[in-house]
Design an enzyme around this catalytic site. Structure first.
Site, PDB file in Angstrom:
ATOM      1  N   ARG A  58       0.822  -1.208   0.000  1.00  0.00           N
ATOM      2  CA  ARG A  58       0.000   0.000   0.000  1.00  0.00           C
ATOM      3  C   ARG A  58       0.860   1.263   0.000  1.00  0.00           C
ATOM      4  O   ARG A  58       0.563   2.241  -0.688  1.00  0.00           O
ATOM      5  CB  ARG A  58      -0.918  -0.012   1.226  1.00  0.00           C
ATOM      6  CG  ARG A  58      -1.862   1.186   1.305  1.00  0.00           C
ATOM      7  CD  ARG A  58      -2.695   1.144   2.564  1.00  0.00           C
ATOM      8  NE  ARG A  58      -3.609   2.281   2.628  1.00  0.00           N
ATOM      9  CZ  ARG A  58      -3.919   2.926   3.747  1.00  0.00           C
ATOM     10  NH1 ARG A  58      -3.378   2.557   4.899  1.00  0.00           N
ATOM     11  NH2 ARG A  58      -4.747   3.942   3.725  1.00  0.00           N
TER      12      ARG A  58
ATOM     13  N   HIS B 198      -5.762  -5.686  -2.872  1.00  0.00           N
ATOM     14  CA  HIS B 198      -6.551  -5.826  -1.645  1.00  0.00           C
ATOM     15  C   HIS B 198      -6.837  -7.292  -1.322  1.00  0.00           C
ATOM     16  O   HIS B 198      -7.535  -7.578  -0.354  1.00  0.00           O
ATOM     17  CB  HIS B 198      -7.871  -5.057  -1.765  1.00  0.00           C
ATOM     18  CG  HIS B 198      -7.711  -3.589  -1.614  1.00  0.00           C
ATOM     19  ND1 HIS B 198      -8.717  -2.682  -1.901  1.00  0.00           N
ATOM     20  CD2 HIS B 198      -6.655  -2.833  -1.201  1.00  0.00           C
ATOM     21  CE1 HIS B 198      -8.284  -1.449  -1.679  1.00  0.00           C
ATOM     22  NE2 HIS B 198      -7.039  -1.518  -1.257  1.00  0.00           N
TER      23      HIS B 198
ATOM     24  N   ASN C 179      -2.960   9.089   4.251  1.00  0.00           N
ATOM     25  CA  ASN C 179      -1.711   8.412   4.598  1.00  0.00           C
ATOM     26  C   ASN C 179      -1.513   8.190   6.090  1.00  0.00           C
ATOM     27  O   ASN C 179      -0.499   7.617   6.508  1.00  0.00           O
ATOM     28  CB  ASN C 179      -0.517   9.196   4.048  1.00  0.00           C
ATOM     29  CG  ASN C 179      -0.438   9.139   2.536  1.00  0.00           C
ATOM     30  OD1 ASN C 179      -0.891   8.191   1.917  1.00  0.00           O
ATOM     31  ND2 ASN C 179       0.140  10.177   1.936  1.00  0.00           N
TER      32      ASN C 179
ATOM     33  N   HIS D 157       0.729   4.387  -2.635  1.00  0.00           N
ATOM     34  CA  HIS D 157       0.495   5.763  -2.206  1.00  0.00           C
ATOM     35  C   HIS D 157       1.650   6.679  -2.597  1.00  0.00           C
ATOM     36  O   HIS D 157       1.447   7.861  -2.860  1.00  0.00           O
ATOM     37  CB  HIS D 157       0.267   5.810  -0.688  1.00  0.00           C
ATOM     38  CG  HIS D 157      -1.123   5.426  -0.292  1.00  0.00           C
ATOM     39  ND1 HIS D 157      -1.881   6.150   0.602  1.00  0.00           N
ATOM     40  CD2 HIS D 157      -1.919   4.392  -0.676  1.00  0.00           C
ATOM     41  CE1 HIS D 157      -3.064   5.583   0.757  1.00  0.00           C
ATOM     42  NE2 HIS D 157      -3.110   4.506  -0.014  1.00  0.00           N
TER      43      HIS D 157
END
Length: 332
Positions: A71, A197, A100, A75
């Site tokens: 992740r 995911h 975040n 990001h």
């Protein structure tokens, strides 16, 4: 690739031909973003193995570190490109922005950086460490490996205000497509990368609104499978603890597989933005590719390809940016 038109006339000199070849090679380098597999082969031969062993060590202590690192790389790449700007400490940096605040795993990157600085001072960028760590996270949870092009340099700017480029948990498919397209990623890349995911968890606060009074209807989100709803409501009671964690991929949150897509088909997606991948016809067609017996093999192959595309988004190479000595701070 830019096309170079070179006449076949005997009057074309050898110099002009070489110039044409140079132009084509230059265009290829630019379109490839200047990264390449094995970038550290001579300058820091153990770079990839150091990152791999570091991630594995932390994973043995805490398996949740794998989805966290995957992740974090996502990001990072969606804001200013893959330049490790998400790692920088300070007021109003990307770290401090709401999307975040839940990022974890910074200590893994710092650990790898410390070891790399001891082995090869000033050579390996934090951006490359993050890209390699994301790959290792997939491998450690059962996914297929891929070749990671390296050679990124670290950015010197990190702004919380720019995190609006990140897709949100209520985002429409059209909006998600626009944000992915802005990074050079297509609809298939969108579905494949959200498929990350298949590992990890999210907090009740990001989806519990779907369970009780969805869009002011005094009912639940109709896209949730009716038999699944009581299970989610038990995990996230109304007015309960919004920080409680729930698996994205029910029943398989620690295994990198294709069951996430089967869950979407069955109305068992957790985030609204995830479930929309099935309810929207344009993305459902891609989801369907990853169902059935051949679904996992196809997903593994496409995930590696899409990760390479994403990890080359807006990268800094050559003399652009810097090689940070500490990943959380720009060089003085």
């Amino acid at each position: 690739m830019e096309r170079c038109t070179c006449s076949s006339s005997s009057q074309i000199t050898h110099i002009i031909i070489l110039m044409c070849v140079f132009v084509v090679m230059s265009a290829t380098l630019v379109h490839g973003q200047g990264t390449r597999v094995g970038f550290y082969a001579t300058t820091c031969p153990r770079a990839e193995s150091i990152v791999s062993s570091t991630v594995a060590t932390h994973f043995r202590s805490n398996t949740a570190i794998a989805p966290a690192l995957l992740r974090m790389h996502f990001h990072d790449c969606f804001v200013r490109g893959c330049d490790a700007s998400v790692l920088i400490d300070g007021s109003n940096t990307e770290k401090t922005a709401p999307p975040n605040l839940g990022l974890r795993g910074y200590e893994v990157i710092d650990d790898a950086k410390t070891q790399l600085e001891a082995a090869c001072p000033g050579i390996v960028s934090c951006a490359d460490i993050l890209a390699l760590a994301a790959r290792e996270s997939v491998v450690l949870t059962g996914g297929r490996s891929w070749l990671v092009p390296t050679g990124r340099r670290d950015g010197r700017v990190s702004l919380a205000s720019e995190t609006t480029d990140l897709p949100g948990f209520r985002e429409s498919i059209d909006s998600q497509k626009q944000k992915f397209s802005a990074k050079g990623l297509n609809t298939q890349d969108l579905v494949v990368l959200v498929g990350g995911h298949t590992i990890g968890t999210t907090a009740c606060q990001f989806f519990s609104y779907r369970l009780y009074n969805f869009n002011g209807t005094a009912s639940s989100d109709p896209s949730i499978n009716a038999s699944f709803l009581p299970q989610l409501q038990a995990l996230c009671p109304q007015n309960g603890d919004g920080t409680k964690r729930v698996a994205f991929d029910t029943g398989s949150e620690n295994r990198f597989d294709a069951s996430f897509f089967a869950n979407l088909r069955n109305g068992r997606g957790i985030l609204e933005s995830d479930q929309k991948l099935w309810t929207d016809a344009s993305t459902r067609a891609v989801v369907q590719r990853f169902l059935g017996i051949t679904g996992l093999a196809a997903f593994n192959v496409e995930f590696g390809r899409s990760m390479v595309k994403m990890s080359n988004t807006g990268v800094k190479t050559g003399t652009d940016g810097e090689i940070r000595k500490i990943c959380s701070a720009i060089n003085s």
